[in-house]
Write an enzyme that holds these catalytic residues in place. Structure first.
Site, PDB file in Angstrom:
ATOM      1  N   ASP A 139       0.836  -1.192   0.000  1.00  0.00           N
ATOM      2  CA  ASP A 139       0.000   0.000   0.000  1.00  0.00           C
ATOM      3  C   ASP A 139       0.878   1.252   0.000  1.00  0.00           C
ATOM      4  O   ASP A 139       2.040   1.221   0.428  1.00  0.00           O
ATOM      5  CB  ASP A 139      -0.899   0.025   1.239  1.00  0.00           C
ATOM      6  N   LYS A 140       0.301   2.354  -0.434  1.00  0.00           N
ATOM      7  CA  LYS A 140       1.038   3.620  -0.543  1.00  0.00           C
ATOM      8  C   LYS A 140       1.802   3.951   0.730  1.00  0.00           C
ATOM      9  O   LYS A 140       2.975   4.334   0.682  1.00  0.00           O
ATOM     10  CB  LYS A 140       0.057   4.751  -0.880  1.00  0.00           C
TER      11      LYS A 140
END
Length: 324
Positions: A139-140
């Site tokens: 995830d970011k």
């Protein structure tokens, strides 16, 4: 940019009765079944010197197979000179330590400035490898280790290894609440029924298994180590929230600040200012897709994660006499 693929092999007797696409999958395991089938359907495969587009054609053994295919570069994405923290690289793979805030793949809201764009600049040949060689994502705002394949052959093997659960990924996290012991969460994950950008535990989801163990307990938080059996989107975040221990800082899954009673000013400020999920991909272990060698990498905790732990420790020390 394009890459020419050329092979010529004799169909072994063990392929007697198999379809052409099945025989090619056995003969050329470096390529995915879908890619081999595409080559057949696009007229890039010959049987006994005659081009065929029939993937279901039966083999008898002894046929001469010729693959003369071209893999075109994916021109949708731009190479960009962005920093990559590369912890290992050879001719076939590279491993990076991704910082927080770095999106892995272009998508809605993030058309560029991603890990993929940086990879294309670092290694232009990745333009002919699907997804620029990306095997799995983070995830970011999750930090830590990711493996990238530099060739189609290496990517095919790594994707297969991931599906066979032969790649080990371990994470560290800080969860809300006091977790008394380790365990596992075996709950299916799918798209959230109303929040379409979120995932959720749902009966119609895909099988998902997360193992966890307690590393350290604080007054109202727990540091844990997690190992994935599967790799669903947001898996750790969804599973921890499902068992009522969402990760600190997780804006999507309920990780809002939950300070203990009489928390130190430093801890209060830390929890209020920690705007990402406290999750770090700390260890990656796999068999090299070409040499077969078992390889393992470790990534130290990022600075913000270390600062969070130190604040929690200090708060626990100063309030050691409190009862909770």
């Amino acid at each position: 940019m394009s890459e020419n693929i050329q092979h010529q092999e004799i169909v072994p007797q063990s392929c007697l009765g198999k379809r052409l696409d099945q025989a090619l999958a056995q003969m050329f395991p470096d390529y995915s079944r879908s890619r081999l089938k595409d080559w057949i359907l696009s007229g890039q495969v010959s049987v006994n010197d005659e081009i065929t587009t029939k993937a279901r054609e039966k083999m008898f053994g002894g046929e001469s197979i010729t693959i003369n295919a071209t893999v075109e570069a994916d021109v949708r994405f731009e190479a960009q000179d962005l920093p990559l923290n590369i912890v290992y690289e050879d001719d076939d793979i590279l491993v990076i330590n991704k910082p927080a805030g770095f999106v892995v793949h272009p998508g809605a809201g993030n058309p560029d400035g991603t890990v993929l764009n940086a990879l294309l600049h670092h290694c232009p040949d990745l333009a002919v490898v699907p997804r620029a060689g990306i095997v799995h994502r983070l995830d970011k705002d999750t930090t830590g280790l990711m493996v990238v394949a530099k060739t189609i052959a290496a990517q095919t093997v790594l994707v297969d290894s991931l599906q066979r659960r032969e790649i080990t990924r371990e994470y560290e996290a800080v969860a809300n609440g006091i977790m008394t012991a380790g365990g596992l969460v075996d709950e299916p994950i799918g798209r959230h029924p109303t929040k379409r950008t979120n995932m959720a535990v749902t009966i119609s989801g895909r099988p998902s298994v997360t193992h966890y163990r307690v590393l350290e307990k604080y007054r109202l938080h727990t540091r844990i180590r997690l190992r994935l059996e599967t790799g669903r989107t947001h898996q750790i975040r969804v599973h921890m929230a499902h068992i009522t221990h969402p990760l600190v800082g997780d804006q999507n899954y309920g990780g809002r600040p939950r300070p203990p009673k009489n928390a130190t000013p430093e801890l209060l400020a830390m929890l209020r200012g920690f705007k990402r999920q406290a999750l770090h991909a700390a260890m990656l272990s796999l068999y090299h897709p070409i040499t077969g060698e078992l390889m393992t990498w470790h990534a130290e905790l990022p600075e913000d994660f270390v600062a969070l732990i130190n604040c929690l420790k200090e708060d626990s020390k100063l309030n050691a006499s409190e009862e909770y």
